[in-house]
Design an enzyme around this catalytic site. Structure first.
Site, mmCIF file in Angstrom:
data_model
loop_
_atom_site.group_PDB
_atom_site.id
_atom_site.type_symbol
_atom_site.label_atom_id
_atom_site.label_comp_id
_atom_site.label_asym_id
_atom_site.label_seq_id
_atom_site.Cartn_x
_atom_site.Cartn_y
_atom_site.Cartn_z
ATOM 1 N N ARG A 76 9.226 -8.127 2.086
ATOM 2 C CA ARG A 76 9.347 -6.719 1.714
ATOM 3 C C ARG A 76 10.451 -6.107 2.541
ATOM 4 O O ARG A 76 10.405 -6.153 3.770
ATOM 5 C CB ARG A 76 8.049 -5.966 2.025
ATOM 6 C CG ARG A 76 6.949 -6.247 1.081
ATOM 7 C CD ARG A 76 5.897 -5.164 1.092
ATOM 8 N NE ARG A 76 5.476 -4.705 2.413
ATOM 9 C CZ ARG A 76 4.564 -3.766 2.610
ATOM 10 N NH1 ARG A 76 3.996 -3.182 1.575
ATOM 11 N NH2 ARG A 76 4.208 -3.406 3.807
ATOM 12 N N THR A 110 12.878 -0.066 1.811
ATOM 13 C CA THR A 110 12.511 0.286 0.429
ATOM 14 C C THR A 110 11.099 -0.177 0.063
ATOM 15 O O THR A 110 10.538 0.288 -0.929
ATOM 16 C CB THR A 110 13.475 -0.381 -0.573
ATOM 17 O OG1 THR A 110 13.299 -1.816 -0.454
ATOM 18 C CG2 THR A 110 14.922 -0.040 -0.272
ATOM 19 N N ASP A 170 -0.497 -6.634 9.768
ATOM 20 C CA ASP A 170 0.487 -7.501 9.102
ATOM 21 C C ASP A 170 -0.056 -8.933 9.070
ATOM 22 O O ASP A 170 -0.182 -9.589 10.117
ATOM 23 C CB ASP A 170 1.818 -7.446 9.870
ATOM 24 C CG ASP A 170 2.917 -8.188 9.121
ATOM 25 O OD1 ASP A 170 3.955 -7.572 8.840
ATOM 26 O OD2 ASP A 170 2.738 -9.387 8.803
ATOM 27 N N ASP A 203 2.246 -11.748 10.551
ATOM 28 C CA ASP A 203 2.356 -11.681 12.013
ATOM 29 C C ASP A 203 1.063 -12.127 12.689
ATOM 30 O O ASP A 203 1.081 -12.815 13.710
ATOM 31 C CB ASP A 203 2.698 -10.250 12.454
ATOM 32 C CG ASP A 203 4.165 -9.922 12.193
ATOM 33 O OD1 ASP A 203 4.959 -10.863 12.004
ATOM 34 O OD2 ASP A 203 4.507 -8.728 12.177
HETATM 35 C C1 PRP Z 1 3.261 -9.132 3.101
HETATM 36 C C2 PRP Z 1 2.113 -9.783 2.364
HETATM 37 C C3 PRP Z 1 2.530 -9.663 0.934
HETATM 38 C C4 PRP Z 1 3.243 -8.343 0.911
HETATM 39 C C5 PRP Z 1 2.320 -7.327 0.312
HETATM 40 O O1 PRP Z 1 4.319 -9.978 3.212
HETATM 41 O O2 PRP Z 1 1.889 -11.101 2.764
HETATM 42 O O3 PRP Z 1 3.376 -10.700 0.494
HETATM 43 O O4 PRP Z 1 3.531 -8.012 2.265
HETATM 44 O O5 PRP Z 1 2.939 -6.129 0.180
HETATM 45 P P1 PRP Z 1 3.291 -5.474 -1.218
HETATM 46 O O6 PRP Z 1 2.075 -5.608 -2.090
HETATM 47 O O7 PRP Z 1 3.587 -4.047 -0.866
HETATM 48 O O8 PRP Z 1 4.480 -6.169 -1.802
HETATM 49 P P2 PRP Z 1 5.644 -9.606 4.016
HETATM 50 O O9 PRP Z 1 6.629 -8.999 3.085
HETATM 51 O O10 PRP Z 1 5.273 -8.817 5.222
HETATM 52 O O11 PRP Z 1 6.215 -11.024 4.392
HETATM 53 P P3 PRP Z 1 5.604 -12.195 5.272
HETATM 54 O O12 PRP Z 1 4.483 -12.809 4.477
HETATM 55 O O13 PRP Z 1 6.764 -13.107 5.409
HETATM 56 O O14 PRP Z 1 5.127 -11.645 6.590
HETATM 57 N N1 URA Z 2 1.546 -6.586 4.160
HETATM 58 C C1 URA Z 2 0.686 -6.851 5.165
HETATM 59 O O1 URA Z 2 0.775 -7.922 5.805
HETATM 60 N N2 URA Z 2 -0.239 -5.939 5.476
HETATM 61 C C2 URA Z 2 -0.360 -4.786 4.801
HETATM 62 O O2 URA Z 2 -1.244 -3.987 5.136
HETATM 63 C C3 URA Z 2 0.538 -4.514 3.761
HETATM 64 C C4 URA Z 2 1.475 -5.439 3.447
#
Ligand code: PRP
Ligand code: URA
Length: 209
Positions: free
Chosen positions: A104, A108, A200, A203
């Site tokens: 993400r 944005t 997160d 993380d």
């Molecule tokens: C997180 C999560 C989803 C996304 C959800 O990933 O694992 O993929 O956010 O958010 P959304 O519904 O608003 O799109 P992130 O983009 O943080 O990446 P990561 O898994 O690499 O930490």
């Molecule tokens: N992605 C995450 O990992 N946590 C949230 O709460 C939203 C998006």
């Protein structure tokens, strides 16, 4: 309109409480996510077709049921979706695993695709798209669109925690994709995080940040 299934099994809810708790460390968090993924896989496979076969028990021959051999594909959304894959594979060890990489954009909140490697026969497979968090729904919706563009026809979405906003987006964009979650939370905050959520997911799984 797709359906939303909330798995309210006591073991799932119990483990989810510790997953949410900010005092749960990386090792335990990872183990709990893995365990909940296995429990969710048990529920999500309820509609798997069976076929009859004949076997010999030590006593007699009898007809008995085995899985009809439907081809399954697991598609974790990188990175956090990876944390649930092994848990699902515990129950469906022969599933093929494809990967879609999305992050993400922090400004944005829109998902950006950076990787895709999928089983060659995804059009024949029943796919389970896996991501612990369904927040704005952008990542899941873009991932499902990307899979459809590459031929996928039959998909389920499996998440630990969903926000109502994310469910609405996926239902509007993909009315053919049912959603399976352990919890539907209250809302998103201004940063697109699920409230109360778990923070997160990536993380917390990997000990980053
Ligand atoms: C997180 C999560 C989803 C996304 C959800 O990933 O694992 O993929 O956010 O958010 P959304 O519904 O608003 O799109 P992130 O983009 O943080 O990446 P990561 O898994 O690499 O930490
Ligand atoms: N992605 C995450 O990992 N946590 C949230 O709460 C939203 C998006």
């Amino acid at each position: 309109m797709s359906r939303v299934y909330v798995f309210d099994h006591p073991l799932i809810q119990h483990k989810l409480t510790f997953i949410r708790d900010k005092n749960t460390g990386t090792k335990e968090f990872r183990e709990l996510v893995d365990e909940v993924a296995t429990l969710m896989a048990y529920e999500i496979t309820r509609d798997m077709p069976l076929q009859e076969t004949e076997i010999e028990t030590p006593v007699t021959t009898c007809k008995s049921k085995v899985l009809a051999g439907k081809k399954i594909g697991l598609i974790p959304i990188l990175r956090a979706g990876l944390g649930m894959v092994d848990g699902v594979l515990n129950l469906i060890p022969a599933a093929k695993v494809g990967h879609i990489g999305l992050y993400r954009d922090p400004e944005t909140l829109k998902p950006v695709e950076y990787y895709a490697k999928l089983p060659t026969d995804i059009e024949e497979r029943e796919l389970i798209v896996i991501d612990p968090m369904l927040a704005t729904g952008g990542s899941a919706s873009v991932a499902i669109t990307a899979l459809k563009k590459r031929g996928a026809k039959n998909m389920k979405l499996m998440c630990l925690i969903a926000a109502p906003e994310g469910i609405k987006v996926v239902q509007e964009d993909h009315p053919d994709v049912d959603i399976f979650v352990a919890a539907v939370d209250e809302q998103l905050n201004d940063h697109g995080y699920i409230v109360p959520g778990l923070g997160d997911a990536g993380d917390r799984l990997y000990g980053t940040k």
